[in-house]
Design a protein around this motif. Structure first.
Motif, PDB file in Angstrom:
ATOM      1  N   THR A 429      71.001  35.399  62.418  1.00  0.00           N
ATOM      2  CA  THR A 429      70.603  35.345  63.826  1.00  0.00           C
ATOM      3  C   THR A 429      71.864  35.174  64.660  1.00  0.00           C
ATOM      4  OG1 THR A 429      68.503  34.313  63.239  1.00  0.00           O
ATOM      5  CG2 THR A 429      69.186  34.172  65.529  1.00  0.00           C
ATOM      6  N   VAL A 430      72.100  36.113  65.566  1.00  0.00           N
ATOM      7  CA  VAL A 430      73.324  36.138  66.367  1.00  0.00           C
ATOM      8  C   VAL A 430      72.955  35.851  67.819  1.00  0.00           C
ATOM      9  CG1 VAL A 430      75.328  37.480  67.072  1.00  0.00           C
ATOM     10  CG2 VAL A 430      74.322  37.844  64.805  1.00  0.00           C
ATOM     11  N   ARG A 431      73.608  34.872  68.399  1.00  0.00           N
ATOM     12  CA  ARG A 431      73.349  34.507  69.802  1.00  0.00           C
ATOM     13  C   ARG A 431      74.631  34.708  70.611  1.00  0.00           C
ATOM     14  NH1 ARG A 431      70.205  29.136  71.363  1.00  0.00           N
ATOM     15  NH2 ARG A 431      68.567  30.556  70.629  1.00  0.00           N
ATOM     16  N   ASP A 432      74.497  35.443  71.700  1.00  0.00           N
ATOM     17  CA  ASP A 432      75.629  35.677  72.602  1.00  0.00           C
ATOM     18  C   ASP A 432      75.806  34.436  73.492  1.00  0.00           C
ATOM     19  OD1 ASP A 432      77.587  36.637  74.179  1.00  0.00           O
ATOM     20  OD2 ASP A 432      76.390  38.119  75.238  1.00  0.00           O
ATOM     21  N   VAL A 433      76.974  33.811  73.401  1.00  0.00           N
ATOM     22  CA  VAL A 433      77.243  32.597  74.172  1.00  0.00           C
ATOM     23  C   VAL A 433      78.339  32.838  75.199  1.00  0.00           C
ATOM     24  CG1 VAL A 433      76.452  31.022  72.363  1.00  0.00           C
ATOM     25  CG2 VAL A 433      78.831  31.800  72.354  1.00  0.00           C
ATOM     26  N   SER A 434      78.427  34.069  75.685  1.00  0.00           N
ATOM     27  CA  SER A 434      79.470  34.387  76.671  1.00  0.00           C
ATOM     28  C   SER A 434      79.319  33.534  77.925  1.00  0.00           C
ATOM     29  CB  SER A 434      79.414  35.875  77.029  1.00  0.00           C
ATOM     30  OG  SER A 434      79.604  36.678  75.889  1.00  0.00           O
ATOM     31  N   ASP A 435      78.079  33.378  78.388  1.00  0.00           N
ATOM     32  CA  ASP A 435      77.867  32.584  79.602  1.00  0.00           C
ATOM     33  C   ASP A 435      78.245  31.129  79.386  1.00  0.00           C
ATOM     34  OD1 ASP A 435      76.954  34.855  80.838  1.00  0.00           O
ATOM     35  OD2 ASP A 435      74.833  34.422  80.472  1.00  0.00           O
ATOM     36  N   GLN A 436      77.881  30.576  78.213  1.00  0.00           N
ATOM     37  CA  GLN A 436      78.219  29.183  77.939  1.00  0.00           C
ATOM     38  C   GLN A 436      79.721  28.992  77.844  1.00  0.00           C
ATOM     39  OE1 GLN A 436      75.859  31.001  76.640  1.00  0.00           O
ATOM     40  NE2 GLN A 436      74.257  29.832  75.598  1.00  0.00           N
ATOM     41  N   VAL A 437      80.420  29.946  77.183  1.00  0.00           N
ATOM     42  CA  VAL A 437      81.869  29.834  77.063  1.00  0.00           C
ATOM     43  C   VAL A 437      82.528  29.948  78.435  1.00  0.00           C
ATOM     44  CG1 VAL A 437      83.925  30.951  76.129  1.00  0.00           C
ATOM     45  CG2 VAL A 437      81.913  30.642  74.680  1.00  0.00           C
ATOM     46  N   ALA A 438      82.019  30.872  79.251  1.00  0.00           N
ATOM     47  CA  ALA A 438      82.581  31.012  80.595  1.00  0.00           C
ATOM     48  C   ALA A 438      82.357  29.746  81.412  1.00  0.00           C
ATOM     49  CB  ALA A 438      81.942  32.218  81.296  1.00  0.00           C
ATOM     50  N   LEU A 439      81.173  29.140  81.241  1.00  0.00           N
ATOM     51  CA  LEU A 439      80.892  27.898  81.966  1.00  0.00           C
ATOM     52  C   LEU A 439      81.808  26.775  81.489  1.00  0.00           C
ATOM     53  CD1 LEU A 439      79.163  26.356  83.977  1.00  0.00           C
ATOM     54  CD2 LEU A 439      77.506  25.929  82.156  1.00  0.00           C
ATOM     55  N   ARG A 440      82.022  26.687  80.159  1.00  0.00           N
ATOM     56  CA  ARG A 440      82.926  25.658  79.649  1.00  0.00           C
ATOM     57  C   ARG A 440      84.342  25.871  80.177  1.00  0.00           C
ATOM     58  NH1 ARG A 440      80.136  26.168  74.584  1.00  0.00           N
ATOM     59  NH2 ARG A 440      81.767  27.593  73.850  1.00  0.00           N
ATOM     60  N   ASN A 441      84.779  27.114  80.202  1.00  0.00           N
ATOM     61  CA  ASN A 441      86.116  27.398  80.727  1.00  0.00           C
ATOM     62  C   ASN A 441      86.216  27.034  82.206  1.00  0.00           C
ATOM     63  OD1 ASN A 441      86.872  28.355  78.212  1.00  0.00           O
ATOM     64  ND2 ASN A 441      86.421  30.486  78.707  1.00  0.00           N
ATOM     65  N   GLN A 442      85.141  27.315  82.932  1.00  0.00           N
ATOM     66  CA  GLN A 442      85.153  26.983  84.353  1.00  0.00           C
ATOM     67  C   GLN A 442      85.196  25.476  84.563  1.00  0.00           C
ATOM     68  OE1 GLN A 442      81.780  28.484  86.502  1.00  0.00           O
ATOM     69  NE2 GLN A 442      82.558  27.862  88.497  1.00  0.00           N
ATOM     70  N   VAL A 443      84.405  24.743  83.759  1.00  0.00           N
ATOM     71  CA  VAL A 443      84.418  23.283  83.867  1.00  0.00           C
ATOM     72  C   VAL A 443      85.797  22.730  83.526  1.00  0.00           C
ATOM     73  CG1 VAL A 443      83.483  21.165  82.862  1.00  0.00           C
ATOM     74  CG2 VAL A 443      81.944  23.048  83.450  1.00  0.00           C
ATOM     75  N   THR A 444      86.409  23.299  82.461  1.00  0.00           N
ATOM     76  CA  THR A 444      87.756  22.862  82.093  1.00  0.00           C
ATOM     77  C   THR A 444      88.751  23.153  83.211  1.00  0.00           C
ATOM     78  OG1 THR A 444      87.249  23.271  79.764  1.00  0.00           O
ATOM     79  CG2 THR A 444      89.574  23.090  80.374  1.00  0.00           C
ATOM     80  N   HIS A 445      88.618  24.331  83.821  1.00  0.00           N
ATOM     81  CA  HIS A 445      89.523  24.681  84.926  1.00  0.00           C
ATOM     82  C   HIS A 445      89.333  23.727  86.103  1.00  0.00           C
ATOM     83  CE1 HIS A 445      91.969  27.321  87.481  1.00  0.00           C
ATOM     84  NE2 HIS A 445      91.062  27.095  88.423  1.00  0.00           N
ATOM     85  N   LEU A 446      88.066  23.439  86.447  1.00  0.00           N
ATOM     86  CA  LEU A 446      87.811  22.544  87.568  1.00  0.00           C
ATOM     87  C   LEU A 446      88.255  21.124  87.259  1.00  0.00           C
ATOM     88  CD1 LEU A 446      84.289  23.789  88.711  1.00  0.00           C
ATOM     89  CD2 LEU A 446      86.493  24.231  89.797  1.00  0.00           C
ATOM     90  N   THR A 447      88.230  20.745  85.978  1.00  0.00           N
ATOM     91  CA  THR A 447      88.652  19.404  85.611  1.00  0.00           C
ATOM     92  C   THR A 447      90.135  19.204  85.850  1.00  0.00           C
ATOM     93  OG1 THR A 447      86.902  19.307  83.935  1.00  0.00           O
ATOM     94  CG2 THR A 447      88.705  17.718  83.730  1.00  0.00           C
ATOM     95  N   PHE A 448      90.922  20.252  85.643  1.00  0.00           N
ATOM     96  CA  PHE A 448      92.368  20.122  85.745  1.00  0.00           C
ATOM     97  C   PHE A 448      92.958  20.946  86.877  1.00  0.00           C
ATOM     98  CE2 PHE A 448      91.457  19.099  81.290  1.00  0.00           C
ATOM     99  CZ  PHE A 448      92.057  17.857  81.207  1.00  0.00           C
ATOM    100  N   HIS A 449      92.145  21.460  87.780  1.00  0.00           N
ATOM    101  CA  HIS A 449      92.659  22.232  88.912  1.00  0.00           C
ATOM    102  C   HIS A 449      91.969  21.801  90.197  1.00  0.00           C
ATOM    103  CE1 HIS A 449      94.185  24.743  85.664  1.00  0.00           C
ATOM    104  NE2 HIS A 449      94.988  25.326  86.539  1.00  0.00           N
TER     105      HIS A 449
END
Length: 877
Positions: A429-449
């Motif tokens: 079973t394959v699940r596309d987590v592109s949105d979750q990864v993008a959200l995590r990256n955005q949260v990381t960016h907002l945390t340090f920017h």
């Protein structure tokens, strides 16, 4: 311990009485039936008492357990009655006596009680299957017993009714035991042990009744050992409620309990075959065998129907799971252990843009990122070789990147397990987590920017500084702090949204000025920070950092910022600090901040390099602030008064209240502590104390018929205090000083900064009758404009003008102009800083009405003003 509640007391009493009764019967030498009756009555009574005591401890919410105890109690009481009446009933001419009926009924009650102790299985096997299993088990046991034990006994009996009536009781007991035994063997209930004890009682009764039936047919008494099996079982039933919680045994697997009836049928078949092979002939066995065969056929048909239904349920469940996975966006596929795709769901078209038919037969690794292929291959090998995974149906998780039809790599989370039906296939079973990864990256960016400028924020800058200083050569680093001068006025004039827009413009200018390997961050508010990782190892490197600081100042002030259709000219204050070997990051950042604050104190638009004395100055200011707070609490301050005189008559018209601080007997100049008091906010309570003290003193002098006024300087913090106007009004009311006798002085800069609120509060004071004066007049750039807006009564000429009278023609001309302007506006003009006689003469010649200074009178304590008051009053008289 309460003896009445101790269960051992009644159990011991019954056991003692029973033992005595059995001993007495044995000594009397009576028949075996009487011995069995007495032993059965004793053990039955003991079981009843034990069950009653145990049921009294059942929690109120455990209804099923309470019901089980009650049915077992009823069965034990009924058996007790039946076994006790059997010696009497055996004298009747009936084969099946009323005592036997009680025993038969007791076996049914015990069966129901045992059934309640078994926990219902999660998936019920159905009533028909339970009945068939009970019949097969009982019939098989009966067939074996008939072949080996009963057939010789009933060999000469031809009457079927006699055989039936004789064996009715043991057969019913056997059926009762077989009906509940499978459920109890596979049960996980807490009362499983008491239920098994009940099954043991039913089995013992069955053995005893078979022996009794055989003895009745021969006319002999039953064997004593066989008939004492049932009392022994009841004795075990009495003991189990008190020992069942001490041992825990695992139930038999469900598959084993299902095989037991078939195993017994096989054993019975072998016994019957052996009986027939040895020449035995029996008219009952064919009928019994036919019944068993019919039941087996019925069970087989039932099993086929159940299997078909379960297969349909499995198919439906598999389709529903696949549909559910596809509806959630997951891609379901099956591949072999080589990674070749054998089947894939239609959701792959929507998720990755491929047609399912184009992927079948293709290697899975063709669509996996090359860096993730080894992990996927290791997973397939594990599923192929690890038997434990297969046995436990465990799943394996892996994260990898999958190439979509447009060539982009999509991050995915996959779950792989062996297929339930086919071991050669793997279900993935394959699940596309592109949105979750993008959200995590955005949260990381907002945390340090920073969200306004897009630059790294303070947290990132601090972490980066720690990393740079911790590695070899970290002592070569440098930090630059930059603050935008006058940015607060931008927010006040055009709003915070436009202020954020200006910060974005400033960030772009600063980013263009720094080098590519330097770290530029927004420190907070209107402050920015730059980290140079190769700073001060030599003079050239130090010069590089200073040159960068100069470029940053020029980048900010080179041209105005365009905000809200306005040009906003700003400058910058910059501080530079250089690292040393072993210096903590916090100290380096603090030093740069101190240097920046020093640049701002010196007027801004400049670069200051940190020096050790700067930090010492900051520490001294902090210590001074602490001493100020302590001095205010301990009343170390005093008020001195400097007279203001009429220059024409030399008459004292007012006094200006000035604060003095005596710290440990040493005089502290006001210029050393008024600034820190203003910065820390202590100026507000200090000014309130000065106001109240001065109003009280001047009100006392006025009561002595001396028409004198009071002047006080206001601080910016004091005016912006929430209860400023109320504080002035309360001081006047408490002291009795008329409002017209109080003159409050403000400097021109205070009228410019936060002008609207300042003018509003001063207007409220003017409405109370308080007089207003502009101190240090002539040094600001908005004086004339505010003279028109604010109802001012007095202007005080700055001492810098008065000091040049008679020596500097320009200053003399400016002073004359100010005096003339005051007269034209109808204002009282006061000259400050009169120290030489020629200054006094020129001021009188210009028409200046009032003055103060060392030539006129120095500041003095209240006692000196008292002496001055008496002198003035005597001269007047």
């Amino acid at each position: 311990m309460n003896r009445r509640r101790d269960p051992r007391v009644p159990l011991t009493a019954v056991s003692g009485l029973g033992a005595a009764a059995v001993a007495a019967v044995l000594i009397a030498g009576v028949g075996a039936s009487v011995v069995v009756a007495v032993a059965g009555a004793v053990t039955g009574l003991l079981a009843v008492v034990s069950l009653v005591l145990a049921s009294s401890r059942v929690a109120p919410g455990q209804r099923r357990r309470a019901a089980a105890w009650r049915w077992l109690e009823a069965g034990s009481v009924t058996w007790l009655a039946g076994i006790g009446l059997r010696p009497v009933a055996d004298g009747t001419p009936f084969v099946l006596t009323f005592a036997d009926l009680l025993l038969l009924f007791s076996s049914l009650l015990l069966m129901i009680g045992c059934a309640f102790t078994a926990k219902p299985p999660p998936y019920s096997r159905g009533v028909v299957r339970q009945v068939t299993d009970a019949f097969l088990t009982a019939a098989s046991i009966f067939a074996v017993a008939w072949v080996w034990f009963l057939a010789p006994i009933f060999h000469g009996v031809d009457d079927a009714t006699t055989i039936f009536s004789t064996l009715a009781l043991p057969v019913v007991c056997l059926l009762a035991a077989c009906a509940v035994a499978p459920a109890l063997i596979g049960s996980r209930a807490a009362d499983r042990s008491i239920g098994l004890a009940g099954v043991g009682v039913l089995g013992a009764i069955t053995v005893a009744e078979f022996a009794t039936a055989a003895a009745r047919l021969d006319g002999d008494p039953p064997p004593l050992v066989a008939t004492l099996v049932a009392p022994a079982a009841f004795l075990l039933l009495a003991a189990v409620p008190w020992i069942q919680g001490r041992t825990r045994r695992r139930p038999l697997p469900a598959a084993m309990t299902a095989v037991i009836p078939l195993s017994l049928v096989a054993v019975a078949t072998l016994a019957v075959a052996f009986h027939a092979f040895t020449g035995g002939r029996d008219r009952f066995l064919p009928g019994l065998g036919a019944a068993i065969v019919l039941v087996l056929i019925g069970r087989l048909i039932l099993l086929v129907i159940e299997t078909a239904g379960m297969r349909r349920l499995v198919d439906v469940g598999e389709r529903q799971l696949r549909r559910l996975a596809e509806n959630t966006g997951d891609v379901v596929l099956m591949c072999d252990h080589e990674g070749v795709i054998r089947e894939i769901g239609s959701s792959v078209r929507k998720t990755y843009g491929y047609r399912p038919a184009d992927l079948v037969g293709r290697p899975l690794v063709d669509y996996i990122h090359p860096e993730d292929v080894p992990g996927v291959q290791a997973l397939l090998r594990r599923l192929d070789n690890d038997g434990e995974v297969l046995e436990r149906h465990e799943s394996c998780r892996i994260a990898c990147r999958v190439r979509a039809s447009d060539g982009t790599w999509r991050p995915t989370e996959s779950v792989a397990t062996r297929h339930v039906r086919t071991e050669d296939l793997v279900l993935v079973t394959v699940r596309d987590v592109s949105d979750q990864v993008a959200l995590r990256n955005q949260v990381t960016h907002l945390t340090f920017h920073d969200g306004v400028t897009g630059l790294p924020n303070r947290a990132y800058f601090e972490e980066r500084a720690r990393e740079v200083l911790a590695r070899p050569g970290g002592g070569r680093a440098a930090v630059i702090f930059l603050d935008l001068d006058g940015f607060t006025g931008v927010n006040d004039s055009v709003g915070h949204a436009s202020g954020d827009y200006l910060l974005g413009q400033a960030a772009r200018r600063l980013r263009a000025a720094v080098r590519a390997d330097d770290t530029l961050a927004r420190w907070g508010g209107d402050e920015f920070a730059v980290l140079l990782e190769g700073g001060a190892s030599s003079g050239a490197d130090a010069q590089t950092a200073i040159d960068l600081a100069d470029r940053l100042v020029r980048a900010v002030s080179s041209e105005p910022f365009r905000v809200a259709d306005r040009d906003m000219p700003l400058t910058a204050s910059v501080g530079v600090a250089f690292a040393e070997d072993g210096m903590p990051a916090g100290d380096l950042l603090r030093n740069a901040d101190v240097a920046m604050s020093r640049a701002k104190e010196l007027g801004g638009r400049r670069v200051e390099v940190f020096a050790a004395h700067m930090h010492a100055d900051v520490v001294r200011r902090l210590e001074l602030a602490a001493d100020l707070q302590r001095a205010l609490h301990e009343k170390q301050f005093a008020v001195e008064y400097q007279p203001v005189v009429d220059l024409a008559t030399s008459r004292v018209t007012a006094v200006e209240a000035l604060v003095r601080w005596w710290r440990g007997g040493a005089f502290v100049p006001p210029e050393q502590f008024l600034g820190p008091a203003e910065d820390t906010g202590l100026i507000v309570p200090l000014s309130e104390w000065i106001l109240k003290e001065a109003c009280r003193e001047v009100a006392g002098w006025r009561e002595s018929s001396w028409d004198i006024g009071l002047s006080l300087n206001l601080s910016a913090r004091q005016i912006t205090a929430p209860r400023f106007v109320e504080t002035v009004s309360e001081a006047l009311a408490d002291s009795g000083l008329p409002a017209s006798a109080l003159t409050l002085e403000v400097i021109e800069e205070m009228l410019v900064e936060d002008a609207e609120d300042t003018v509003a509060k001063l207007s409220e004071l003017r409405a109370l009758g308080v007089r207003l004066a502009i101190d240090d007049f002539g040094t600001g750039y908005a004086s004339l404009a505010f003279l028109r807006q604010l109802p001012v009564d007095m202007i005080k000429i700055d001492p810098s003008f008065v000091s040049g009278l008679g020596r500097d023609e320009t200053l003399t001309l400016l002073t004359r102009t100010i005096v003339r302007l005051g007269h034209d506006l109808g204002l009282i003009v006061v000259a400050e800083g009169i120290e030489r006689p020629e200054q006094l003469e020129l001021l009188r010649e210009m028409g200046c009405t009032r003055g103060q200074g060392y030539l006129v009178a120095r500041p003095m304590a209240a006692r000196g003003v008292d002496h001055l008051m008496h002198t003035t009053l005597q001269n007047t008289a």
